[in-house]
Design a protein around this motif. Structure first.
Motif, PDB file in Angstrom:
ATOM      1  N   PHE A 194     -12.239  12.893  -1.305  1.00  0.00           N
ATOM      2  CA  PHE A 194     -11.194  12.965  -2.321  1.00  0.00           C
ATOM      3  C   PHE A 194     -11.695  12.422  -3.665  1.00  0.00           C
ATOM      4  O   PHE A 194     -12.828  11.962  -3.777  1.00  0.00           O
ATOM      5  N   ASN A 195     -10.833  12.486  -4.670  1.00  0.00           N
ATOM      6  CA  ASN A 195     -11.166  11.995  -6.004  1.00  0.00           C
ATOM      7  C   ASN A 195     -11.485  10.500  -5.935  1.00  0.00           C
ATOM      8  O   ASN A 195     -10.634   9.689  -5.550  1.00  0.00           O
ATOM      9  N   ARG A 196     -12.717  10.142  -6.295  1.00  0.00           N
ATOM     10  CA  ARG A 196     -13.179   8.764  -6.094  1.00  0.00           C
ATOM     11  C   ARG A 196     -12.415   7.744  -6.934  1.00  0.00           C
ATOM     12  O   ARG A 196     -12.141   6.641  -6.471  1.00  0.00           O
ATOM     13  N   LYS A 197     -12.074   8.109  -8.157  1.00  0.00           N
ATOM     14  CA  LYS A 197     -11.358   7.154  -8.995  1.00  0.00           C
ATOM     15  C   LYS A 197      -9.967   6.887  -8.442  1.00  0.00           C
ATOM     16  O   LYS A 197      -9.509   5.740  -8.395  1.00  0.00           O
ATOM     17  N   LYS A 198      -9.279   7.928  -7.996  1.00  0.00           N
ATOM     18  CA  LYS A 198      -7.939   7.741  -7.432  1.00  0.00           C
ATOM     19  C   LYS A 198      -7.988   6.894  -6.173  1.00  0.00           C
ATOM     20  O   LYS A 198      -7.125   6.039  -5.948  1.00  0.00           O
ATOM     21  N   VAL A 199      -9.011   7.125  -5.370  1.00  0.00           N
ATOM     22  CA  VAL A 199      -9.178   6.319  -4.156  1.00  0.00           C
ATOM     23  C   VAL A 199      -9.417   4.855  -4.532  1.00  0.00           C
ATOM     24  O   VAL A 199      -8.822   3.937  -3.950  1.00  0.00           O
ATOM     25  N   LEU A 200     -10.269   4.627  -5.533  1.00  0.00           N
ATOM     26  CA  LEU A 200     -10.602   3.271  -5.957  1.00  0.00           C
ATOM     27  C   LEU A 200      -9.382   2.517  -6.461  1.00  0.00           C
ATOM     28  O   LEU A 200      -9.117   1.390  -6.035  1.00  0.00           O
ATOM     29  N   ILE A 201      -8.619   3.128  -7.375  1.00  0.00           N
ATOM     30  CA  ILE A 201      -7.500   2.398  -7.977  1.00  0.00           C
ATOM     31  C   ILE A 201      -6.372   2.177  -6.957  1.00  0.00           C
ATOM     32  O   ILE A 201      -5.686   1.156  -7.000  1.00  0.00           O
ATOM     33  N   LEU A 202      -6.204   3.112  -6.014  1.00  0.00           N
ATOM     34  CA  LEU A 202      -5.199   2.905  -4.967  1.00  0.00           C
ATOM     35  C   LEU A 202      -5.601   1.735  -4.074  1.00  0.00           C
ATOM     36  O   LEU A 202      -4.785   0.846  -3.786  1.00  0.00           O
ATOM     37  N   CYS A 203      -6.864   1.722  -3.647  1.00  0.00           N
ATOM     38  CA  CYS A 203      -7.355   0.625  -2.798  1.00  0.00           C
ATOM     39  C   CYS A 203      -7.279  -0.709  -3.531  1.00  0.00           C
ATOM     40  O   CYS A 203      -6.897  -1.737  -2.954  1.00  0.00           O
TER      41      CYS A 203
END
Length: 393
Positions: A73-82
Motif C-alpha cells: 500500500f501507499n507507504r506514507k499513508k501506512v506510516l502516518i496511520l501507524c
C-alpha cells in the motif's frame, strides 16, 4: 563528472527527526516503568517482567505483516496511520487504572511500535538518492542511537525532581506526536503500486532469499538480548558494580555513534561485507573482554567495543538485505531483519534466565561470547558468499 547527489535533503532530515522522536518517546519511559508498576500497582518482580515483555512478542508478531503492508500500500499513508496509533497509545498509560489494563495497553503498544520502525526505515530508503543509500542507511541509525542514549537519562532526571509519572507520560505523548506531525509532512517519491497476484505465501511477509542474513542476525541479537537484560544483575552480584549500568549503556551508545560516523566512508564505497566483518570482530572482542576478564576496566571497555562493533555491523547487514531485495520488497527486507533481531533478543532473555537459574550469571556471558564466535563463523562460511552472489547492482 556528474554532480554528487545530496544526502542531507529535507525529506531525509524529516525522517531522521521522526525516527528520533519515535525512539525518544519509547525509551523515555523504559527504565522507569518497573518503578511505576511497583509503586502504583504493587506488582512483584516476575509480574513486572511479564507485563513489560509483552510488547516484544507483539512487535515480533506484527513486523512481518508490517513489511507486507508497506510494500503493498501507499507507504506514507501506512506510516502516518501507524505513527498516529503509536502516539495515542502513550495516552493510554495515563488512563490505565489497573495492572491488567496497563498490561493490555503495553502489550498492544508493541504492534504500532513494530510497524512504525518498519515503515519509517522503508520511507528513509525511498527518500535517499540511490547513489548515497549505503551511507544514508548508516546515518539513519544514528537518530535512534542518540534517542536511546539520551531519553533514559532525561526520564530519570525528570522523575528525580518531580516524582510524577503523569508528567513523564505526557512528555512521551508530546514527543510521539512531534514525530507524527513531522512524518505527516514528509514527501516521498511516487511509486506505482503493482498489484501482486501471487497467492499468499511466506515470501510475502519474510524475504526468504535473505534467510541467511536473518539467521546470522539472530546469533548477534541473542547476545545483545542477554547483555541488555542481565547486565545489571551480573554487575551487582559478580563484579560488585552497583551504579555503573547507566554509564555502561551510555558508553555503548557512544561507541554506536562513533562507529556510525567512522564507518560512513566504507558504506559510501559500498564495502558492506568489510564493514560487517570489522563490526563482528570488534563486538566479539568486547563480549570476550566482558566474560573472561571480570574487572571494572574490562567492564567499561567492553561497552565501547560492543557499541563500536554493533554500529559497524547493523547498518552493513541492513544495507545487505536491502541490496538483495527488489524495490517493492524493501519493507519486507526491513521487517525481516528487525524480526530476526527481535527473535534473537527474545531467545536471549529466555535462555539467559534458564542458564542463570541453573549455572549462574558468569556462565551466561561466557556462553554468549561463544555464540558470537559461531555467528562470525556462519558469516564467513555462508552469509558473505551468498550476499555477493544474490546482490542486485
Amino acid at each position: 563528472m556528474e554532480p554528487k547527489e545530496k544526502l542531507w535533503n529535507s525529506e531525509y532530515i524529516k525522517v531522521m527527526i521522526a525516527n528520533f522522536s519515535l525512539f525518544f518517546a519509547f525509551y523515555l519511559l523504559t527504565p522507569l516503568l518497573p518503578i511505576y508498576l511497583s509503586e502504583h500497582f504493587h506488582a512483584s518482580k516476575d509480574i513486572i517482567g511479564l507485563v513489560l515483555s509483552g510488547y516484544v512478542v507483539t512487535a515480533l508478531f506484527f513486523r512481518p505483516f508490517s513489511g507486507y503492508v508497506v510494500d503493498t500500500f501507499n507507504r506514507k499513508k501506512v506510516l502516518i496511520l501507524c505513527f498516529f496509533v503509536y502516539s495515542v497509545f502513550f495516552a493510554g498509560y495515563l488512563l490505565a487504572s489497573s495492572l491488567i489494563l496497563f498490561a493490555i495497553i503495553r502489550t498492544l503498544h508493541g504492534a504500532p511500535f513494530g510497524a512504525c520502525t518498519v515503515s519509517n526505515s522503508t520511507v528513509a530508503i525511498d527518500v535517499l538518492p540511490s547513489s548515497r543509500r549505503n551511507e544514508g542507511i548508516g546515518f539513519y541509525g544514528l537518530s535512534n542511537n542518540i534517542a536511546t542514549a539520551i531519553a533514559p537519562t532525561v526520564g530519570v532526571f525528570v522523575y528525580k525532581y518531580t516524582h510524577n509519572f503523569d508528567i513523564l507520560f505526557w512528555l512521551a505523548v508530546i514527543f510521539a506526536f512531534i514525530g507524527f506531525f513531522v512524518s505527516y509532512s514528509v514527501r516521498i517519491p511516487q511509486r506505482e503500486l503493482v498489484k501482486n497476484t501471487r497467492k499468499i505465501s511466506l515470501d510475502r511477509f519474510f524475504l526468504t532469499k535473505g534467510w541467511f542474513l536473518a539467521v546470522n542476525m539472530v546469533f548477534f541479537s541473542l547476545c545483545y538480548g542477554v547483555l541488555s537484560n542481565y547486565l545489571a544483575i551480573y554487575s551487582k552480584d559478580v563484579l560488585n558494580i552497583t551504579t555503573g549500568t547507566g554509564t555502561y549503556f551510555m558508553l555503548l551508545s557512544i561507541g554506536l555513534i562513533l562507529s556510525r560516523l567512522q564507518g560512513n566512508k566504507a558504506l559510501k564505497q559500498g564495502r558492506l561485507t568489510h564493514n560487517a566483518f570489522v563490526g563482528i570482530i570488534i563486538s566479539t572482542i568486547g563480549y570476550f573482554s566482558f566474560a573472561f576478564f571480570p574487572s571494572s576496566f574490562a567492564y567499561y571497555l567492553s561497552a565501547i567495543l560492543i557499541g563500536l562493533g554493533n554500529g559497524h555491523m547493523y547498518p552493513a547487514f541492513q544495507n545487505m538485505i536491502v541490496k538483495i531485495a527488489q524495490h517493492n520488497e524493501r519493507g519486507t527486507a526491513n521487517s525481516t531483519l528487525l524480526t530476526s533481531w527481535d527473535l534473537g533478543v527474545g531467545l536471549g532473555i529466555l535462555l539467559g534466565g534458564f542458564v542463570a537459574e541453573h549455572l549462574g550469571y558468569s556462565v551466561i556471558f561466557i556462553s554468549i561470547s561463544i555464540v558470537h564466535i559461531l555467528g562470525f563463523v556462519f558469516y564467513a562460511w555462508k552469509t558473505k558468499n551468498l550476499f555477493l552472489k544474490l546482490r542486485i547492482e
